[in-house]
Write an enzyme that holds these catalytic residues in place. Structure first.
Site, PDB file in Angstrom:
ATOM      1  CB  CYS A 196      49.866  43.293  31.718  1.00 15.04           C
ATOM      2  SG  CYS A 196      48.607  43.768  32.317  1.00 15.04           S
TER       3      CYS A 196
HETATM    4  N1  LIG Z   1      43.965  40.908  33.997  1.00 16.19           N
HETATM    5  C1  LIG Z   1      45.609  41.746  34.528  1.00 16.19           C
HETATM    6  O1  LIG Z   1      46.287  41.395  35.971  1.00 16.19           O
HETATM    7  C2  LIG Z   1      45.177  43.122  34.094  1.00 16.19           C
HETATM    8  C3  LIG Z   1      46.074  43.987  35.521  1.00 16.19           C
HETATM    9  C4  LIG Z   1      46.705  45.389  35.043  1.00 16.19           C
HETATM   10  C5  LIG Z   1      46.017  45.706  34.272  1.00 16.19           C
HETATM   11  N2  LIG Z   1      45.534  45.165  33.138  1.00 16.19           N
HETATM   12  C6  LIG Z   1      44.272  45.854  32.616  1.00 16.19           C
HETATM   13  O2  LIG Z   1      42.820  46.173  32.990  1.00 16.19           O
HETATM   14  C7  LIG Z   1      42.177  46.284  31.184  1.00 16.19           C
HETATM   15  C8  LIG Z   1      41.372  44.664  31.263  1.00 16.19           C
HETATM   16  O3  LIG Z   1      41.664  43.801  31.605  1.00 16.19           O
HETATM   17  P1  LIG Z   1      41.086  42.641  31.817  1.00 16.19           P
HETATM   18  O4  LIG Z   1      42.581  41.427  32.035  1.00 16.19           O
HETATM   19  O5  LIG Z   1      40.196  42.803  32.874  1.00 16.19           O
HETATM   20  O6  LIG Z   1      40.270  41.993  30.577  1.00 16.19           O
HETATM   21  P2  LIG Z   1      39.048  40.854  30.635  1.00 16.19           P
HETATM   22  O7  LIG Z   1      39.369  40.595  29.453  1.00 16.19           O
HETATM   23  O8  LIG Z   1      39.293  39.721  31.865  1.00 16.19           O
HETATM   24  O9  LIG Z   1      37.483  41.783  30.382  1.00 16.19           O
HETATM   25  C9  LIG Z   1      37.511  42.707  30.426  1.00 16.19           C
HETATM   26  C10 LIG Z   1      35.504  43.303  30.093  1.00 16.19           C
HETATM   27  O10 LIG Z   1      35.360  44.377  29.420  1.00 16.19           O
HETATM   28  C11 LIG Z   1      33.708  43.006  29.087  1.00 16.19           C
HETATM   29  N3  LIG Z   1      33.729  44.787  27.386  1.00 16.19           N
HETATM   30  C12 LIG Z   1      34.839  44.087  25.996  1.00 16.19           C
HETATM   31  N4  LIG Z   1      34.349  45.673  25.795  1.00 16.19           N
HETATM   32  C13 LIG Z   1      33.394  46.415  26.445  1.00 16.19           C
HETATM   33  C14 LIG Z   1      32.283  46.624  26.029  1.00 16.19           C
HETATM   34  N5  LIG Z   1      31.941  47.728  24.792  1.00 16.19           N
HETATM   35  N6  LIG Z   1      31.587  47.190  26.956  1.00 16.19           N
HETATM   36  C15 LIG Z   1      31.343  46.942  27.743  1.00 16.19           C
HETATM   37  N7  LIG Z   1      31.943  45.542  28.478  1.00 16.19           N
HETATM   38  C16 LIG Z   1      32.670  45.353  27.660  1.00 16.19           C
HETATM   39  C17 LIG Z   1      34.245  41.961  27.858  1.00 16.19           C
HETATM   40  O11 LIG Z   1      33.231  41.406  27.954  1.00 16.19           O
HETATM   41  C18 LIG Z   1      35.053  41.699  29.568  1.00 16.19           C
HETATM   42  O12 LIG Z   1      34.167  41.338  30.540  1.00 16.19           O
HETATM   43  C19 LIG Z   1      43.294  46.119  30.219  1.00 16.19           C
HETATM   44  O13 LIG Z   1      43.689  47.314  30.064  1.00 16.19           O
HETATM   45  C20 LIG Z   1      44.023  45.156  30.428  1.00 16.19           C
HETATM   46  O14 LIG Z   1      45.473  46.061  30.188  1.00 16.19           O
HETATM   47  C21 LIG Z   1      45.166  44.106  33.582  1.00 16.19           C
END
Ligand SMILES: NC(=O)c1ccc[n+]([C@@H]2O[C@H](COP(=O)([O-])OP(=O)(O)OC[C@H]3O[C@@H](n4cnc5c(N)ncnc54)[C@H](O)[C@@H]3O)[C@@H](O)[C@H]2O)c1
Length: 428
Positions: free
Chosen positions: A260
């Protein structure tokens, strides 16, 4: 009510479980079939989400996972939590959102709600996502289906961060979209904060993360300045934080990590250019924060120099590979940058991280794949010329580290809590 949550990662998974525990039936959708199979067996793949939680929601029938997007036909609402990285030119890559949008559009029906949670620039929901949903479905957003944005506020590893009690901002394309989205989130989250548009909600998330990035850059800069003046930045911050108003402590480190803070502000920078605007604070903070690993490597060289040693040929142990304490997530970790820089200078580099026993294959750090964490014992730790603390996991025994290590460079003030020998520890 039955909903789908697309993207079962660090954000989508805890959100799914919160909805499932709040009486909403959740279909979790992910393209990663390994994760889907594990989850359906009641097993977690994220350290801070124990197997028991997964097993409980799977057993109760409130949650199941799948890779079959056609099952969107079964649900009333879809929440999207897919990654939003930067591409190799450090520009926003919203391809995961668009791909997901196309996948959903084919099965979109009248009256459904689509809510995006992935962090992105203002306009992603009501321009980019809206377009792919409309083209793929032949339906019109705001008239035939509802569209909203609600930014995630997940804080992995923080035991006080519970989806249910963290207020949730929600913006809708139309007042009806907002109403629908507020009603949905109110089922699982105690406080929902409605705002006037998707763009305000998107912009609020970017403000939150930019605020962190800039304040971290400030203390990183002050760390360098105060160190040159012989003043300990950690003592300074701990003194300043006694002020009961108008101050919030941020702490220096070896560089930004995670998915992030190093990334999201540059989504805004990119979009701002379209409006002829420049984001100078963001650029400056990025510059200072990305210079931190280099500063740390200089401090490592100084510490070795004190002992008549060079970086080249020295064995250096990096403690903590995860990008922040007490999590198993090492994506975008500055520890990789440090390991890279030190090994480029000829050091023999190893790492210790109980949460990352082996480095998984990734595109960014392909040549570290398969490298294993060293064992934690006197013989192994004392065999290194220098130990570099990059991440301060609470489970590491810093007392033992003080007893075993010859020389320690500490980027997290982790050694402050234990007695050390004169000259043994330098801060970086
Ligand atoms: N990790 C954090 O602490 C956090 C905090 C706030 C916001 N975010 C935001 O949330 C969003 C997700 O982050 P995250 O850390 O959960 O990511 P992540 O990589 O942990 O998880 C994303 C998931 O999406 C899946 N994926 C990818 N493409 C896909 C598709 N086309 N269809 C279905 N599934 C698909 C992946 O396999 C993965 O399991 C990002 O925009 C991030 O910036 C993350």
């Amino acid at each position: 009510m039955r909903i789908a949550i697309v993207g079962l990662g660090y954000v989508g998974l805890p959100l799914s479980f919160q909805f499932a525990r709040s009486g909403v039936s959740v279909l979790g959708l992910d393209i990663d079939t390994v994760k889907v199979d594990l989850l359906n067996q009641g097993k977690s793949y994220i350290k801070h989400l124990p197997d028991e939680i997964v097993a409980e929601v799977v057993r109760s029938g409130a949650f199941s996972a799948s890779s079959d997007f056609s099952r969107i036909r079964e649900v009333e609402a879809v929440i999207i939590c897919v990654p939003t990285p930067l591409n190799k030119n450090r520009e926003p890559d919203i391809s995961y959102i668009l791909e997901t949008g196309r996948g959903i559009a084919r099965f979109l029906r009248k009256g459904m709600l689509v809510a995006l949670e992935s962090t992105s620039y203002p306009g992603t929901t009501d321009e980019d996502l809206r377009e792919v949903l409309q083209i793929g479905s032949g339906l019109e957003a705001g008239r035939d289906f509802h569209l909203a944005f609600s930014p995630e506020r997940e804080d992995p590893g923080n035991p006080d961060s519970k989806v249910a009690i963290i207020p949730k901002i929600v913006g809708g394309l139309t007042p009806a979209c907002l109403e629908k989205a507020v009603a949905l989130y109110s089922k699982a989250v105690k406080t929902v904060v409605p705002v006037s548009s998707c763009r305000v909600a998107e912009a609020a998330k970017l403000l939150e993360n930019t605020f962190r990035s800039i304040n971290i850059a400030l203390v990183n800069e002050l760390k360098v300045v105060y160190t040159a003046m012989g003043i300990d930045i950690w003592e300074v911050i701990n003194a300043a934080r006694t002020k009961p108003f108008g101050f919030m402590p941020f702490y220096p480190g070896p560089g930004l990590g995670g998915h992030c803070i190093p990334i999201d502000p540059f989504y805004l920078t990119w979009k701002a250019r379209e409006f002829g605007q420049h984001t100078r604070f963001i650029e400056l903070a990025g510059e200072i924060n990305t210079a931190m690993p280099s500063y740390v490597v200089h401090r490592v060289a100084d510490a070795l120099n004190e002992r008549q040693k060079a970086v080249k040929g020295s064995s250096i142990l990096v403690v903590g590979l995860a990008y922040k304490p007490n999590v198993d997530d090492e994506r975008e970790s500055p520890s990789y940058v440090l390991m890279e820089m030190l090994s480029e200078r000829g050091a023999k580099v190893a790492y210790y991280d109980p949460y990352v026993p082996v480095i998984r294959p990734t595109r960014e750090h392909a040549h570290w794949a398969g490298t294993k964490s060293v064992a934690w014992n006197r013989e192994t730790i004392s065999s290194h010329d220098l130990v570099l603390i990059a991440t301060n996991h609470a489970c590491v025994n810093y007392q033992e580290l003080a007893e075993w290590a010859n020389c320690i460079v500490d980027t997290r003030n982790a050694m402050a809590c234990v007695p050390t020998r004169q000259g043994q520890v330098s801060k970086a």
